[in-house]
Scaffold this motif. Sequence first.
Motif, PDB file in Angstrom:
ATOM      1  N   PHE B  97       0.819  -1.213   0.000  1.00 62.54           N
ATOM      2  CA  PHE B  97       0.000   0.000   0.000  1.00 62.54           C
ATOM      3  C   PHE B  97       0.855   1.267   0.000  1.00 62.54           C
ATOM      4  O   PHE B  97       1.954   1.286   0.554  1.00 62.54           O
ATOM      5  CB  PHE B  97      -0.921   0.016   1.219  1.00 62.54           C
ATOM      6  N   SER B  99       0.299   3.852   1.704  1.00 60.18           N
ATOM      7  CA  SER B  99       0.473   4.327   3.087  1.00 60.18           C
ATOM      8  C   SER B  99       1.124   3.260   3.964  1.00 60.18           C
ATOM      9  O   SER B  99       1.154   3.402   5.179  1.00 60.18           O
ATOM     10  CB  SER B  99      -0.892   4.679   3.661  1.00 60.18           C
ATOM     11  N   ALA B 101       0.045   0.873   5.330  1.00 59.36           N
ATOM     12  CA  ALA B 101      -1.100   0.222   5.978  1.00 59.36           C
ATOM     13  C   ALA B 101      -0.681  -0.808   7.022  1.00 59.36           C
ATOM     14  O   ALA B 101      -1.285  -1.875   7.129  1.00 59.36           O
ATOM     15  CB  ALA B 101      -2.022  -0.410   4.929  1.00 59.36           C
ATOM     16  N   LEU B 102       0.339  -0.486   7.815  1.00 58.98           N
ATOM     17  CA  LEU B 102       0.712  -1.393   8.908  1.00 58.98           C
ATOM     18  C   LEU B 102      -0.352  -1.290   9.991  1.00 58.98           C
ATOM     19  O   LEU B 102      -0.906  -0.213  10.204  1.00 58.98           O
ATOM     20  CB  LEU B 102       2.080  -1.007   9.475  1.00 58.98           C
ATOM     21  N   TYR B 103      -0.621  -2.413  10.674  1.00 57.62           N
ATOM     22  CA  TYR B 103      -1.630  -2.398  11.742  1.00 57.62           C
ATOM     23  C   TYR B 103      -1.013  -1.680  12.935  1.00 57.62           C
ATOM     24  O   TYR B 103      -0.107  -2.204  13.584  1.00 57.62           O
ATOM     25  CB  TYR B 103      -2.042  -3.824  12.120  1.00 57.62           C
ATOM     26  N   ASP B 104      -1.492  -0.470  13.202  1.00 55.80           N
ATOM     27  CA  ASP B 104      -0.761   0.358  14.175  1.00 55.80           C
ATOM     28  C   ASP B 104      -0.933  -0.062  15.625  1.00 55.80           C
ATOM     29  O   ASP B 104      -0.230   0.426  16.488  1.00 55.80           O
ATOM     30  CB  ASP B 104      -1.046   1.854  13.975  1.00 55.80           C
ATOM     31  N   MET B 106      -0.369  -3.131  16.463  1.00 57.57           N
ATOM     32  CA  MET B 106       0.466  -4.337  16.583  1.00 57.57           C
ATOM     33  C   MET B 106       1.932  -3.986  16.348  1.00 57.57           C
ATOM     34  O   MET B 106       2.234  -3.083  15.566  1.00 57.57           O
ATOM     35  CB  MET B 106       0.061  -5.381  15.531  1.00 57.57           C
ATOM     36  N   PHE B 114       0.464 -11.887  11.830  1.00 56.94           N
ATOM     37  CA  PHE B 114      -0.987 -11.860  11.611  1.00 56.94           C
ATOM     38  C   PHE B 114      -1.423 -12.628  10.349  1.00 56.94           C
ATOM     39  O   PHE B 114      -2.236 -13.553  10.445  1.00 56.94           O
ATOM     40  CB  PHE B 114      -1.479 -10.407  11.587  1.00 56.94           C
ATOM     41  N   ARG B 164       5.643  -7.862   5.059  1.00 57.03           N
ATOM     42  CA  ARG B 164       4.372  -8.487   5.461  1.00 57.03           C
ATOM     43  C   ARG B 164       3.712  -9.216   4.296  1.00 57.03           C
ATOM     44  O   ARG B 164       3.093 -10.257   4.466  1.00 57.03           O
ATOM     45  CB  ARG B 164       3.423  -7.417   6.015  1.00 57.03           C
TER      46      ARG B 164
END
Lengths: 269, 258
Positions: B97, B99, B101-104, B106, B114, B164
């Motif tokens: 992505f 941005s 789009a890391l899960y903020d 985690m 994940f 990821r």
Amino acid sequence: MDTALKNSQPHQKSGTLQRKKIASFFVSVYDVYKFIAGFFKEVFTGPYEFKEIVRQCYEIGCKSLAIITLTAFITGIVFTKQSRPSLSEFGATSWLPSLIAIAIVRALAPLMTALVIAGKVGSNMGAELASMRVTEQIDAMEVSSTNPFKFLVITRVLAITITLPVLVTYFAFLGLAGAYLNVHHNESTSFTTFMTNAFVKISFLDLFSSLFRSVVYGFTIGITGCFKGYNAKQGTVGVGRAANSAVVISMFLIFIEEMVIVQIVNYFR
Amino acid sequence: MKSAGPKIDRNTIVISIKDLQKSFGEMNVLRGIDLDLYKGENVVILGRSGSGKSVLIKIIAGLLKPDSGMVKLLGSEINNLDKKELLALRLKIGFSFQSSALYDGMSVWENLQFPLVRNRRDLTKKQVNETIEQVLNDVGLLQTIDQMPAELSGGQKKRIGIARMLILHPEIILYDEPTGGLDPVTCVEINNLINKVQLQYNTSSIIITHDLSCAKSTGDRIVMLSDGIFFRQGSFEEVFNTDDERVKSFYNYYILNQ
């Protein structure tokens, strides 16, 4: 003729606008229906995110204990203090424990806990999921072949539906404890006598309806917060809107549900 | 100029797009897109902001539905797939992505764990840890394993985002503005990483960008998008050796910034 045409244009525009608004209302209703149907479809199919459900229960339950403790305790004290003069006019202060128990168990505990949790947890759910939506984190889950609905929505809705009845029970006991303090201060009643008098008028139906209501309210807060957050649009503005409407709509729905459930319970009483 | 990548297999098409159209209200964003991506190939889609590049890549990933046209990924037409089939297909596709789009909520380790544990339930804890460490090593950020996304720089976030998606060993990778918002040195690092991934993981990629240095160093083929259609394609030199004003304005800006 031209003037007549010109005059009719604003009416046509407002007519089109109204039609659009009505259409968008029905589209929203359909979206809500689809969201709830999606919940019931996913909730009965594995794999389950047990770890996340437990984490959410902790986030919703344990982290709300302070505010529930404060609200319940003060409600108990204030309600007893305010009711005492009216009852003492009729020499009926001995009814105070029963009156308070009826008020807290039947009405105040489920309703006030739900409203407090709607404000604290509902807004949090709406804002958290909305910010995940606008920063593409939900899309990232989707493209990595995982099910974001299961991980984000099912877990949160289940957690709040499980946790709210526990919080309501906790509220009821603390409310009664607050009431006892006031009664003890004025009449030196023992805790056992207070509780015995308090629960004389509480039936199984009262306890069951309170717990049933808390399950319904928990589900309402969860679904509303998640729906608003999961479907957020328009960047950071959308995050604020989602948080705000999650609270407003769930409070509105809770009051309507309260009315309906009270009518139904009174029918059985 | 792009360094030599893996051999492109011109007989195997991994993505095939035919007459793809997409509108938002009155605005026609994509007006008949045709594209074939071959196995082992990196195709760069160049275009100005708002030209529909991100919409195109989201349609390919199945995040948006096209109005008409066909998108075939690894032989499967994505519009005809049910949810289960789409999930299975997505295992073979990576999406980086714009941005990151890391899960903020985690840590880096959790971000990588994940998708891995949810798609590879057969792996032991030890294997999960080894895979995560391996991928982080490949993107050169093993030291960030316990950090939260908020503690990372823009370039590091991009690399973790790439890590990821690499953890599931995708066959196709879709990069959305991989160098967007980064300084020139970090851009070069990301470009090198894209080429390294192509070689090491034997992937085919579509790279959406408006950064010509990224296009030049990562693309085996450049496709230019304007007004919802592809109007020019070929190698970097072939595409820019023209008097077309739309191409020249792009190139002049690039020269100015060199």
